[in-house]
Scaffold this active site. Structure first.
Site, PDB file in Angstrom:
ATOM      1  N   CYS A  55      -6.673   0.918   2.711  1.00 19.43           N
ATOM      2  CA  CYS A  55      -7.672   1.990   2.703  1.00 19.43           C
ATOM      3  C   CYS A  55      -7.483   2.954   1.545  1.00 19.43           C
ATOM      4  O   CYS A  55      -8.405   3.708   1.210  1.00 19.43           O
ATOM      5  CB  CYS A  55      -7.635   2.758   4.016  1.00 19.43           C
ATOM      6  SG  CYS A  55      -8.141   1.765   5.411  1.00 19.43           S
ATOM      7  N   ASN A  98     -12.131  -3.090   0.251  1.00 15.50           N
ATOM      8  CA  ASN A  98     -11.064  -3.412   1.207  1.00 15.50           C
ATOM      9  C   ASN A  98     -11.654  -3.772   2.566  1.00 15.50           C
ATOM     10  O   ASN A  98     -11.990  -4.921   2.801  1.00 15.50           O
ATOM     11  CB  ASN A  98     -10.089  -2.226   1.300  1.00 15.50           C
ATOM     12  CG  ASN A  98      -9.047  -2.412   2.374  1.00 15.50           C
ATOM     13  OD1 ASN A  98      -8.440  -3.483   2.455  1.00 15.50           O
ATOM     14  ND2 ASN A  98      -8.832  -1.425   3.217  1.00 15.50           N
ATOM     15  N   GLU A  99     -11.803  -2.762   3.420  1.00 14.02           N
ATOM     16  CA  GLU A  99     -12.284  -3.046   4.787  1.00 14.02           C
ATOM     17  C   GLU A  99     -13.708  -2.546   4.959  1.00 14.02           C
ATOM     18  O   GLU A  99     -13.995  -1.811   5.897  1.00 14.02           O
ATOM     19  CB  GLU A  99     -11.372  -2.352   5.805  1.00 14.02           C
ATOM     20  CG  GLU A  99     -10.214  -3.190   6.236  1.00 14.02           C
ATOM     21  CD  GLU A  99      -9.377  -2.536   7.328  1.00 14.02           C
ATOM     22  OE1 GLU A  99      -9.624  -1.363   7.683  1.00 14.02           O
ATOM     23  OE2 GLU A  99      -8.466  -3.211   7.813  1.00 14.02           O
ATOM     24  N   GLU A 131       0.855  -1.187   0.000  1.00 14.99           N
ATOM     25  CA  GLU A 131       0.000   0.000   0.000  1.00 14.99           C
ATOM     26  C   GLU A 131       0.887   1.232   0.000  1.00 14.99           C
ATOM     27  O   GLU A 131       1.945   1.251   0.646  1.00 14.99           O
ATOM     28  CB  GLU A 131      -0.900   0.017   1.244  1.00 14.99           C
ATOM     29  CG  GLU A 131      -1.729   1.302   1.324  1.00 14.99           C
ATOM     30  CD  GLU A 131      -2.909   1.232   2.259  1.00 14.99           C
ATOM     31  OE1 GLU A 131      -2.872   0.448   3.214  1.00 14.99           O
ATOM     32  OE2 GLU A 131      -3.880   1.992   2.021  1.00 14.99           O
TER      33      GLU A 131
HETATM   34  O1  AHR Z   1      -2.228  -1.459   6.738  1.00 11.02           O
HETATM   35  C1  AHR Z   1      -2.684  -0.204   7.072  1.00 11.02           C
HETATM   36  C2  AHR Z   1      -4.199  -0.097   6.995  1.00 11.02           C
HETATM   37  O2  AHR Z   1      -4.772  -0.961   7.927  1.00 11.02           O
HETATM   38  C3  AHR Z   1      -4.810  -0.517   5.701  1.00 11.02           C
HETATM   39  O3  AHR Z   1      -4.832   0.489   4.768  1.00 11.02           O
HETATM   40  C4  AHR Z   1      -6.198  -0.886   6.076  1.00 11.02           C
HETATM   41  O4  AHR Z   1      -6.767  -1.829   5.220  1.00 11.02           O
HETATM   42  C5  AHR Z   1      -6.067  -1.324   7.504  1.00 11.02           C
HETATM   43  O5  AHR Z   1      -6.991  -0.691   8.319  1.00 11.02           O
END
Ligand code: AHR
Length: 661
Positions: free
Chosen positions: A248, A379-380, A49
């Site tokens: 994220c 993603n989340e 990321e």
């Molecule tokens: O790894 C950091 C963040 O942690 C990522 O962007 C997210 O998916 C998680 O909350």
């Protein structure tokens, strides 16, 4: 008094009995002939990321920050130490440094009016400085227009903090129109915090844009490519997959600033620079100068996956912005463009060159297919809004590409209401692969080694997509990549491996961080502008990944799996290609443990290897000054026939590798 004596007696009796218990020999059994299940080649992979300056300022080797003047403050990253002598665009007494060029996506450029060429300079500070190495070559490119033809020379220099010149070159701006110039020069000294100074000969106007600087020495010598040392660390792990671009960052704080892969491909100068969502996310670590140039875009991610022999695993927005921020939703009836992005991405990766997106891939230099097998939807995300959107994506993707495996999400936590709801709904939908995230204490990792022992073998497969033990608490700036976190992850990973029938992919997160520009800790790899190193957690990941084998075997003590009894965790595999049996043992106790392993089902060769990763103190860490303080040490190991006797050090991860006859 009497009570005191009784208490002491009980204490010492307990101490003695625990010492006695540890001194007792533990006998383990491994049956080499019985494969429990196949280990997926994707078992251990990477989560990338663009957080912590991982892309711009990190993996992407560009050294100029704000190279095309598109940051919200267009001169951010650029200093003008002597504005008296000249100025940026002093026209009619108004200082407006930026003009608009024909480049529609990155329209700004910098116009400089030079009144006096003695001493005027613009200086780029790089990403917390620029790392330059003695005798290394650097490639500088820029666009310039010299409308009046009065600027004779553009002088380019590396400088240190005392203004000492560490290498220089000159460009003659020969055209009144926009023209590209490329020059190479050599650094005369190694310096971690160099800057790039640009001065001029002549007076009048000069227009500059896309001022870009890369080391010649990049991964695979790709022009304007990736940092070699960092990719090498990734390559050495033999990762099974590369997940990108997050995290994220995929979601965005709002839908408008979600990651849109189509904006990350094509000519680099046409990729629209935008703010990085992590720039002001945390009060404790604000980085207002964090933007995304997208020089590392989806084409480069696919290429990197191919280079390191990892399956590409892109994750896309599902029409939901980050629920920790705005939680903005694309209405279901307006989801088409998001779904189309997913379909087009599959065509970009796998379409032949007679398809529109396949042709674009070929035009960018990769006529061969990227062979995409996985795609992630969201993603989340959590709640019914996610499930509703996931269904739309699933229907459309499977209708056109039935073989693509879809990764769904279970939210930000491995337990609780959102998690339970997601798992229940995704199971009903027969989801193929569910992404679980765990940012928990080291103790949680040790206590959850049996997490998957009872998971439904017929249900969805699991992608342990983001995990890292947090020494303090989630998203806390004081979290450390310490040894306790690393070996506790190792204990947990034995549980992932023992359950390879369910757990098909795993990755630590986040992957990397810039020493001076991070937002989130812990991180697996740390770098500055000159160097990089793997944390203790990196070596844990690497040990499991390079020893993943092909077939899972059972390792038991008195018929039971090793899930932390007497602080001992373990897993075993066989590699049918190298004809080896590989046992991983984690001792989380503060004392050594003596172990005997009885191997059944095959004869063993007389020599193998024993690799140990250990450190005496729970707080120990690798650092820039001692980057291999905690790193694996390998010795020759000779079993006694089909028996191995091992002394496992306190707080240790051990890998025993023996040839099968
Ligand atoms: O790894 C950091 C963040 O942690 C990522 O962007 C997210 O998916 C998680 O909350």
């Amino acid at each position: 008094m009497k009570n005191n004596i009784t208490a002491k007696f009980i204490f010492y009796s307990l101490l003695l009995s625990s010492i006695y218990a540890n001194a007792q020999k533990t006998t383990l059994e491994v049956d080499i002939a019985k494969t429990v299940t196949k280990i997926q080649p994707t078992m251990f992979g990477l989560f990338f990321e663009d957080i912590n300056f991982a892309a711009d300022g990190g993996l992407y080797a560009e050294m100029i920050k704000n190279r095309s003047f598109e940051f919200d403050k267009p001169l951010m990253g650029w200093e003008q130490p002597n504005t008296k002598r000249s100025s940026l665009n002093m026209q009619s007494g108004v200082a407006t440094p930026i003009y608009v060029s024909e480049n529609k996506t990155n329209p700004n450029f910098c116009r400089i009016l030079i009144n006096d060429d003695k001493g005027y300079a613009i200086i780029n500070e790089g990403f917390r400085g620029m790392g330059v190495k003695i005798n290394a070559k650097y490639n500088l490119s820029l666009k310039a227009a010299n409308p009046e033809g009065t600027i004779k020379k553009i002088i380019i220099q590396f400088i240190d903090k005392d203004q000492k010149v560490l290498g220089e070159t000159v460009i003659i701006p020969s055209s009144k129109e926009w023209k590209n110039y490329t020059v190479q020069f050599i650094a005369t000294q190694t310096e971690a915090k160099a800057k790039l100074k640009i001065t001029f000969e002549g007076t009048g106007i000069i227009d500059l844009d896309m001022i870009s600087l890369f080391p010649e020495d990049t991964w695979k010598n790709r022009k304007n490519g990736l940092r070699k040392d960092i990719v090498q660390l990734l390559y050495d792990m033999k990762p099974g997959f590369l997940r990108f671009p997050g995290g994220c960052i995929v979601e965005g704080r709002t839908l408008a600033d979600r990651y849109q892969w189509k904006k990350s491909i094509g000519k680099v100068e046409n990729r629209k620079t935008m703010i990085n969502r992590w720039n002001m996310e945390f009060g404790h670590k604000q980085t207002p100068d964090y933007f995304q140039s997208f020089g590392l875009g989806f084409y480069e991610y696919f290429q990197l996956s191919e280079d390191i022999d990892a399956e590409p695993l892109p994750i896309l927005s599902c029409g939901m912005a980050c629920q920790y921020n705005t939680g903005e939703l694309a209405p279901i009836e307006e989801l088409d463009p998001y779904v189309q992005d997913a379909l087009d991405l599959i065509e970009f990766a796998n379409g032949t060159i007679d398809t529109p997106w396949g042709k674009l891939r070929a035009d960018m230099g990769h006529p061969k297919l990227f062979n995409l097998k996985y795609i992630g939807v969201g993603n989340e995300q959590w709640g019914p809004d996610y499930i509703e959107r996931y269904k739309v994506f699933e229907k459309a993707i499977k209708a056109k590409y039935p073989k693509i495996i879809i990764v769904s999400g279970s939210g930000p936590s491995p337990d609780g209401e959102h998690f339970d709801y997601a798992m229940q709904e995704l199971k009903k939908l027969d989801a193929e692969l569910i992404d679980e995230h765990y940012y928990k204490s080291p103790q949680w990792f040790r206590e959850n080694a049996a997490r998957y022992d009872k998971y439904d073998r017929k249900g969805p497969k699991i992608f342990a997509g983001e995990y890292a033990a947090q020494s303090v608490s989630g998203a806390n700036p004081n979290n450390r990549n310490n040894w306790e976190c690393a070996f506790s992850e190792a204990a947990f990973i034995t549980g992932l491996e023992r359950n390879a029938e369910v757990v098909n992919l795993t990755s630590y997160a986040p992957l990397m961080a810039h020493e001076d520009a991070w937002q989130w800790t812990p991180d697996m790899i740390w770098f500055n502008n000159l160097e990089s190193y793997g944390s203790a957690n990196y070596y844990v990941q690497k040990l499991f990944s390079i020893n993943k084998g092909t077939d899972l075997l059972a390792i038991t003590q008195e018929g039971k799996q090793l899930t932390g009894q007497n602080n001992l965790y373990g897993s075993a595999v066989k590699d049918v290609n190298t004809k080896e049996v590989i046992v991983k043992l984690v001792n989380t106790a503060a004392e050594t443990q003596d172990i005997t392993i009885d191997f059944k089902g095959s004869k063993l060769a007389s020599k193998g290897s024993l690799t140990t990763l250990t450190s005496p103190d729970l707080h120990d860490e690798n650092t820039f000054s001692d980057p291999e303080k905690i790193s694996p040490k390998t010795t020759v190991y000779k079993p006694k026939g089909e028996e191995a006797q091992l002394r496992l050090p306190a707080y240790s991860v051990t890998v025993l590798k023996l040839k099968i006859k």
